[in-house]
Design a protein around this motif. Structure first.
Motif, short mmCIF file in Angstrom:
data_model
loop_
_atom_site.label_atom_id
_atom_site.label_comp_id
_atom_site.label_asym_id
_atom_site.label_seq_id
_atom_site.Cartn_x
_atom_site.Cartn_y
_atom_site.Cartn_z
N GLU A 23 0.83 -1.21 0.00
CA GLU A 23 0.00 0.00 0.00
C GLU A 23 0.86 1.26 0.00
OE1 GLU A 23 -3.07 -0.15 -0.46
OE2 GLU A 23 -3.67 -2.16 0.17
N PRO A 24 0.41 2.28 -0.75
CA PRO A 24 1.18 3.52 -0.82
C PRO A 24 0.87 4.46 0.34
CG PRO A 24 -0.74 3.69 -2.21
CD PRO A 24 -0.80 2.32 -1.57
N ALA A 25 1.80 5.34 0.62
CA ALA A 25 1.55 6.42 1.56
C ALA A 25 2.05 7.70 0.89
CB ALA A 25 2.30 6.17 2.86
N TRP A 33 6.99 11.32 -4.63
CA TRP A 33 5.87 11.76 -3.79
C TRP A 33 5.29 10.63 -2.97
CZ3 TRP A 33 5.54 16.81 -3.76
CH2 TRP A 33 5.97 17.51 -4.89
N VAL A 34 5.60 9.42 -3.39
CA VAL A 34 4.92 8.27 -2.81
C VAL A 34 5.92 7.38 -2.10
CG1 VAL A 34 3.34 6.37 -3.30
CG2 VAL A 34 3.33 8.38 -4.75
N SER A 35 5.45 6.75 -1.05
CA SER A 35 6.30 5.87 -0.28
C SER A 35 5.59 4.53 -0.09
CB SER A 35 6.58 6.53 1.07
OG SER A 35 7.19 5.63 1.95
N TYR A 36 6.35 3.44 -0.07
CA TYR A 36 5.79 2.13 0.23
C TYR A 36 6.51 1.61 1.47
CZ TYR A 36 3.47 2.44 -4.21
OH TYR A 36 2.66 2.86 -5.24
N LEU A 63 3.70 -8.06 -10.69
CA LEU A 63 2.77 -7.36 -9.81
C LEU A 63 1.65 -6.73 -10.62
CD1 LEU A 63 5.28 -5.48 -7.45
CD2 LEU A 63 4.07 -7.62 -6.99
N ASP A 64 0.45 -6.78 -10.07
CA ASP A 64 -0.67 -6.06 -10.66
C ASP A 64 -0.77 -4.71 -9.95
OD1 ASP A 64 -1.29 -8.11 -12.34
OD2 ASP A 64 -2.78 -9.00 -11.00
N ARG A 65 -1.15 -3.70 -10.73
CA ARG A 65 -1.25 -2.36 -10.16
C ARG A 65 -2.72 -2.00 -10.01
NH1 ARG A 65 1.36 2.73 -13.25
NH2 ARG A 65 -0.67 2.68 -14.23
N GLN A 66 -3.04 -1.40 -8.87
CA GLN A 66 -4.43 -1.07 -8.60
C GLN A 66 -4.53 0.37 -8.10
OE1 GLN A 66 -6.45 -3.34 -5.49
NE2 GLN A 66 -7.11 -4.74 -7.09
N PHE A 67 -5.54 1.10 -8.59
CA PHE A 67 -5.72 2.46 -8.10
C PHE A 67 -5.98 2.43 -6.60
CE2 PHE A 67 -8.72 5.75 -6.79
CZ PHE A 67 -7.97 6.89 -7.06
N ALA A 68 -5.25 3.25 -5.86
CA ALA A 68 -5.45 3.28 -4.41
C ALA A 68 -6.12 4.58 -3.98
CB ALA A 68 -4.12 3.12 -3.68
N GLU A 69 -5.54 5.70 -4.41
CA GLU A 69 -6.04 6.97 -3.91
C GLU A 69 -5.50 8.11 -4.77
OE1 GLU A 69 -4.69 7.57 0.08
OE2 GLU A 69 -5.76 9.47 0.27
N ARG A 70 -6.29 9.18 -4.86
CA ARG A 70 -5.80 10.38 -5.52
C ARG A 70 -5.70 11.45 -4.45
NH1 ARG A 70 -9.13 14.32 -7.20
NH2 ARG A 70 -8.20 15.99 -8.41
N GLU A 177 -1.76 17.32 -7.86
CA GLU A 177 -2.42 16.08 -7.52
C GLU A 177 -1.54 14.90 -7.88
OE1 GLU A 177 -6.00 16.72 -10.09
OE2 GLU A 177 -5.31 14.82 -10.96
N GLN A 178 -1.74 13.83 -7.16
CA GLN A 178 -0.92 12.64 -7.36
C GLN A 178 -1.82 11.42 -7.22
OE1 GLN A 178 2.66 12.30 -7.69
NE2 GLN A 178 2.21 10.14 -7.99
N VAL A 179 -1.78 10.57 -8.24
CA VAL A 179 -2.53 9.32 -8.15
C VAL A 179 -1.59 8.26 -7.58
CG1 VAL A 179 -3.63 7.48 -9.49
CG2 VAL A 179 -4.10 9.86 -10.03
N MET A 180 -2.05 7.55 -6.59
CA MET A 180 -1.20 6.53 -5.95
C MET A 180 -1.78 5.14 -6.22
SD MET A 180 -0.02 8.30 -2.41
CE MET A 180 -1.52 7.97 -1.51
#
Ligand SMILES: [Zn+2]
Ligand SMILES: [Zn+2]
Ligand SMILES: [Zn+2]
Length: 314
Positions: A23-25, A33-36, A63-70, A177-180
């Motif tokens: 999961e991203p943070a 911008w993103v951390s795992y 790995l499959d990628r899935q939208f988590a949060e914007r 904005e950043q899509v994670m």
């Protein structure tokens, strides 16, 4: 990439379902911008490296990628503590109250719903006709605002983001904005990793620890003159002595049969190996087990490699 034990370890944790997804943070830095956090801790690597690695593993199909949060954040201070502020386009006041607007279809009169109320009925304030049916007699225009300062009926308030942290304000499109994404193990690759890569890495780790020099997929010319492809060849030299181990990896739908055992034995004999190991995925059949015992081949079932008595755990 998969020869990196740390990367493999990360995939193993996903295979073993110790974690279901990475999961991203949101963590703004100079380079990303993103951390795992979980992956970074496991790999002992920085966010930029891990973000790139996960993207590469996604590209390679592991790995499959899935939208988590914007997330939207302040371009000046990176704070996510933003408030969307609406104001009157005429006077700039933020004192807006929401109301429902009706339009009388016959005469076109447009006003807040409250102006149409006459006792228990709806009557047009302009032409005094009673309005009975929504759609036929009148239209309901939904969300409008009334400016309490200047009285303007506002259809589209001016919307701006206010940053609570640094108190700057931005036009609606000017915040960043950043899509994670979160990453999950690909189902098809999961089966392959279980059957091949993980057992291979375990055996390699074990033999390396025992002082062997390990090579994978090597061509060897045997005593007979025939050339063999050896899945894994481990060699340990002690003075003038050389100890050679041939490791074969075989997989079957339900079990590996005796033919694989015989083939591996012949190959190991021809390339002059002192020891032979067969890693069977998911396991060796009972009959093949007898063959292996007869030829003094050590057998590990891939499904057992996680157990405490497996070579990797010893
Ligand atoms: Zn106003
Ligand atoms: Zn009217
Ligand atoms: Zn700010």
């Amino acid at each position: 990439m998969l020869s990196d034990p740390k990367v493999l370890r990360l995939l193993e944790l996903l295979v073993e379902r110790k974690v279901s997804a990475l999961e991203p943070a949101f963590a703004p830095r100079r380079d990303t911008w993103v951390s795992y956090p979980f992956a970074e801790a496991e790999l002992g690597a920085d966010p930029a490296y891990v973000t790139q690695l996960l993207e590469d593993l996604h590209r390679l199909g592991y790995l499959d990628r899935q939208f988590a949060e914007r997330v939207v954040f302040c371009p000046a201070c990176n704070s996510q503590d933003l408030k969307l502020v609406a104001s009157c386009p005429k006077c700039g006041s933020q004192h807006l109250t929401r109301l429902t607007v009706l339009r009388h279809k016959n005469c076109g009169y447009l006003a807040p719903e409250s102006e149409f109320q006459r006792g228990g009925e709806r009557v047009c304030p302009k032409c005094r006709v009673e309005l009975a049916l929504v759609g036929a007699d009148y239209e309901r225009l939904g969300g409008r605002h009334r400016c309490a300062s200047c009285g303007e009926l506002v259809e589209a308030p001016v919307e701006r983001w206010h940053c609570r942290a640094c108190r700057r304000a931005y036009d609606k499109g000017d915040v960043r904005e950043q899509v994670m994404y979160s990453y999950l193990l690909n189902k098809a690759q999961l089966a392959r990793l279980r059957a091949e890569r993980i057992p291979k890495a375990r055996v390699r780790e074990f033999l390396t620890r025992e002082g062997y020099e390990v090579q994978e997929s090597v061509r060897q010319v045997g005593r007979s003159g025939a050339e063999h492809e050896v899945d894994m060849l481990a060699v340990k030299r002690t003075g003038p002595l050389e100890h050679r181990v041939v490791v074969g990896f075989a997989s079957g739908e339900e079990a590996v049969d005796s033919e694989e055992v015989v083939k591996l034995y012949a190959k190991a004999y021809d390339v002059n190996a002192q020891d032979t190991i067969l890693v069977a995925s998911p396991r060796l059949s009972a009959e093949a087990g007898q063959f292996a015992a007869h030829y003094h081949i050590r057998v590990y079932n891939a499904e057992d490699l996680d157990r405490p008595d497996s070579p990797a755990a010893r």
